[in-house]
Design an enzyme around this catalytic site. Structure first.
Site, PDB file in Angstrom:
ATOM      1  N   ARG A   1     -20.785  32.481  12.427  1.00 31.16           N
ATOM      2  CA  ARG A   1     -21.236  31.940  11.126  1.00 31.16           C
ATOM      3  C   ARG A   1     -22.688  31.468  11.243  1.00 31.16           C
ATOM      4  O   ARG A   1     -23.516  31.745  10.363  1.00 31.16           O
ATOM      5  CB  ARG A   1     -20.312  30.792  10.714  1.00 31.16           C
TER       6      ARG A   1
ATOM      7  N   HIS B   1     -21.689  26.056   1.188  1.00 34.39           N
ATOM      8  CA  HIS B   1     -22.002  24.658   1.477  1.00 34.39           C
ATOM      9  C   HIS B   1     -22.008  23.838   0.191  1.00 34.39           C
ATOM     10  O   HIS B   1     -22.436  24.313  -0.857  1.00 34.39           O
ATOM     11  CB  HIS B   1     -23.377  24.536   2.148  1.00 34.39           C
TER      12      HIS B   1
ATOM     13  N   HIS C   1     -17.379  29.970  14.701  1.00 34.15           N
ATOM     14  CA  HIS C   1     -18.501  29.286  14.064  1.00 34.15           C
ATOM     15  C   HIS C   1     -19.847  29.749  14.635  1.00 34.15           C
ATOM     16  O   HIS C   1     -20.864  29.665  13.949  1.00 34.15           O
ATOM     17  CB  HIS C   1     -18.350  27.767  14.201  1.00 34.15           C
TER      18      HIS C   1
ATOM     19  N   TYR D   1     -30.273  25.129   9.568  1.00 32.98           N
ATOM     20  CA  TYR D   1     -30.600  26.472  10.039  1.00 32.98           C
ATOM     21  C   TYR D   1     -32.095  26.762  10.007  1.00 32.98           C
ATOM     22  O   TYR D   1     -32.547  27.724  10.634  1.00 32.98           O
ATOM     23  CB  TYR D   1     -29.840  27.515   9.208  1.00 32.98           C
TER      24      TYR D   1
ATOM     25  N   ARG E   1     -15.884  31.156   7.061  1.00 35.71           N
ATOM     26  CA  ARG E   1     -15.228  30.295   8.033  1.00 35.71           C
ATOM     27  C   ARG E   1     -13.929  30.947   8.523  1.00 35.71           C
ATOM     28  O   ARG E   1     -13.382  31.838   7.869  1.00 35.71           O
ATOM     29  CB  ARG E   1     -14.906  28.931   7.415  1.00 35.71           C
TER      30      ARG E   1
ATOM     31  N   LYS F   1     -13.619  25.442   0.995  1.00 43.46           N
ATOM     32  CA  LYS F   1     -13.157  24.060   0.984  1.00 43.46           C
ATOM     33  C   LYS F   1     -12.965  23.575  -0.445  1.00 43.46           C
ATOM     34  O   LYS F   1     -13.702  23.959  -1.350  1.00 43.46           O
ATOM     35  CB  LYS F   1     -14.167  23.173   1.711  1.00 43.46           C
TER      36      LYS F   1
END
Length: 293
Positions: free
Chosen positions: A240, A263, A237, A272, A146, A168
Site C-alpha cells: 500500500r 484516507h 501495508h 508519503y 488495505r 473504514k
C-alpha cells in the site's frame, strides 16, 4: 454503565472496526483500574485533568512509547467527548491536555525496480493458488487497498476497469486499474471457473470456495516479499505504501492519492511526501556526489 454505552455508540453508530472498539475498551478499563487504585470511589464522570496527567506519567514510567500513550489518550478524548455530548459531564478533563509528540516514521516501501521484480520475477505457479496469489500481490501494488478491503471484495465489486472498495466506516470508493491487472483478473477468473467456483460471492477465495482470512493474505505477501527484499516488515501495508509512493513520484496530486487510498484526512496522506523527498535526495546524491578533498 458509561463505558459499555460508549462502546456500543462507536461500534454501531460510528461504525468503527471491532479492532478499534476492543482497543478503546482495553484502554478505558486500564484507566478505570488506575483511577480506582489512585482514588478509591472516584467515578469516571468525576475525573479531573490532574488524575489523567498522573496516569500518563505512570504509563511513561512503565516504559510505554509516545505512540502507545497517545493512542490511549485518544481513547479517553473520544470517551469524554461522548460524555459531554450526552450531558453526563460539563467538560472534558482531557481537552487541554498535552501528550508526548509522536514522530511519524517514514513508511516502508519498495522502489520501482524492486516492485517490478516482485511482479515479474517471483514464481507464483500456474495452478489456482499460484494465479490467485500473484493477483493478490498485483492488486495491492496497483490499487493500494488495505488487507481487509481486499478480503471483503465481492465478485460484483471487481468491474471491467475499476473496483468498488468498501473501506473504514463502510465508506465506498472506486479505484481504477489498467490493462495489465485486467489480464491477471481474467486469468484468475478462468482458473476459478476450472475448479468449479465461478459462482462464489467473494472475489478472492480458497479452493473450497470459502473467503480468505487475514493471516493467509499476510503469509502470501510475506512469502513473495521475502524473495525480493530484506525488510523486517513484510506485510500488505508495505505494498500500500509502495502504491502511494509510485503515484506521487509519477506526478499524481496529493488529493487524488488521498481519495484512492480512502484516507479520512489529507494529514494521513501527507506522510508519503517524505517518501518522494527521500527519492529526490537519492537522485540528487547520485547525480552530484560530494567532492572529496
Amino acid at each position: 454503565m458509561l463505558v459499555e454505552s460508549f462502546l456500543r455508540y462507536i461500534r454501531y453508530e460510528k461504525n468503527l472496526s471491532t479492532h478499534t472498539v476492543l482497543s478503546y475498551k482495553n484502554d478505558l478499563f486500564q484507566f478505570k483500574t488506575f483511577l480506582e487504585n489512585l482514588e478509591p470511589g472516584c467515578e469516571l464522570q468525576q475525573v479531573v485533568p490532574e488524575q489523567v496527567r498522573e496516569w500518563i506519567a505512570s504509563l511513561s514510567e512503565a516504559g510505554l512509547s509516545a505512540r502507545s500513550i497517545s493512542r490511549k489518550v485518544s481513547a479517553l478524548r473520544a470517551f469524554y467527548r461522548y460524555l459531554v455530548a450526552q450531558s453526563v459531564v460539563a467538560g472534558s478533563p482531557v481537552k487541554e491536555l498535552r501528550v508526548p509528540k509522536v514522530r511519524k516514521a517514514i513508511p516502508v516501501y519498495l522502489r520501482s525496480d524492486t516492485m517490478d521484480e516482485l511482479i515479474d520475477d517471483v514464481v507464483y505457479g500456474d495452478d489456482f493458488e499460484g494465479v490467485r496469489n500473484k493477483l493478490i500481490v498485483e492488486m495491492f501494488c496497483n490499487t493500494g487497498i488495505r488487507r481487509a478491503e481486499l478480503i471483503g471484495l465481492k465478485d460484483a465489486d471487481v468491474r471491467e476497469d475499476e473496483i468498488k472498495v468498501t473501506g473504514k466506516r463502510n465508506k465506498e470508493r472506486l479505484v481504477p486499474y489498467g490493462p495489465e491487472l485486467a489480464g491477471q483478473i481474467a486469468a484468475y477468473r478462468k482458473v476459478r471457473r476450472e475448479i468449479g467456483q465461478a459462482g462464489s460471492e467473494y472475489f478472492f477465495i480458497r479452493k473450497d470456495g470459502e473467503p480468505l482470512y487475514p493471516q493467509l493474505v499476510y503469509r502470501i505477501v510475506k512469502q513473495a516479499l521475502s524473495q525480493v527484499c530484506t525488510f523486517n516488515k513484510k506485510s500488505p501495508h508495505v505494498l500500500r505504501h509502495t502504491f502511494a509512493s509510485v503515484m506521487l513520484n509519477d506526478g499524481a496530486g496529493l488529493n487524488s492519492v488521498k481519495e484512492l487510498l480512502g484516507h479520512h484526512s489529507l494529514a494521513s496522506t501527507e506522510i508519503y511526501t517524505h517518501i518522494t523527498f527521500e527519492e529526490l535526495k537519492q537522485s540528487y546524491n547520485q547525480a552530484f556526489p560530494k567532492r572529496r578533498p
